[in-house]
Design an enzyme around this catalytic site. Sequence first.
Site, mmCIF file in Angstrom:
data_model
loop_
_atom_site.group_PDB
_atom_site.id
_atom_site.type_symbol
_atom_site.label_atom_id
_atom_site.label_comp_id
_atom_site.label_asym_id
_atom_site.label_seq_id
_atom_site.Cartn_x
_atom_site.Cartn_y
_atom_site.Cartn_z
ATOM 1 C CG ASP A 80 -15.316 -89.664 -32.740
ATOM 2 O OD1 ASP A 80 -16.022 -89.109 -31.875
ATOM 3 O OD2 ASP A 80 -14.186 -90.131 -32.504
ATOM 4 C CG ASP A 121 -18.337 -82.029 -29.774
ATOM 5 O OD1 ASP A 121 -19.018 -82.924 -29.268
ATOM 6 O OD2 ASP A 121 -17.861 -81.077 -29.109
ATOM 7 C CD GLU A 131 -14.773 -85.598 -32.858
ATOM 8 O OE1 GLU A 131 -15.486 -85.423 -31.851
ATOM 9 O OE2 GLU A 131 -13.563 -85.317 -32.884
ATOM 10 C CD GLU A 163 -19.541 -85.583 -32.057
ATOM 11 O OE1 GLU A 163 -20.130 -85.312 -30.991
ATOM 12 O OE2 GLU A 163 -18.307 -85.799 -32.122
#
Length: 223
Positions: free
Chosen positions: A107, A42, A38, A110
Amino acid sequence: MTSGLEAKLGYRFRDAGLRALALTPPSSGLAPHNQRLEFLGDALLNAAVALLIHREKGAWTEGDMSKLRGRLVSTASLAAWASDLGIALVPGPRTPKAPPGSKALADAVEALLAALHLDAGPDGFAAVVKVCEARYGAAIRQARPEDWRSSDAKTALQERAAAEGLPAPRYQPARQDGPDHAPTFTVDVELGPRRATGRGPTRKAAETEAARRLLEGLGPAEA
């Protein structure tokens, strides 16, 4: 065999283990989980969307590009993407009985992008950009600054003042009229010699309306 998730994502994983890891939240109680993916995802998502916006919106300012990216990669937007993909998080011994919240789903998206990047090897970032373009391309091409300036008028007015070298907008103390159970607030805003008035059921709403009216009076910003 391509999974339903992969078909919707537009990418076929060579390593099914990476895909599974991306869908394993910390709340499952399993180890390893998707937190590291994650973190990487991101950064990849923000970079990919920034590239697409920069490519499509050649005349936009940095502020407007940042606003659009923030809207596209918000938790709510990513949770909606997770829903469209039909993401099912991997359960574990500590998995809550309640459905996963928006944050866990965002999350996972990502993390999935990070897993895709790693799975694709040298072409990893290009693969992420391709997936993001399929998801966000049309929205980016159709976006206009007016889409959020009406709902974020105070911030837009402050940015307009800074761009034109003017002092920050000044909001006069709110005046309240009407009964306590249904008040009406009135606020004046000043920007240099310009002034506008807004009304609303709360002080914040009145300030937003005043800012919106003043922006309308200013006309379009210079390119």
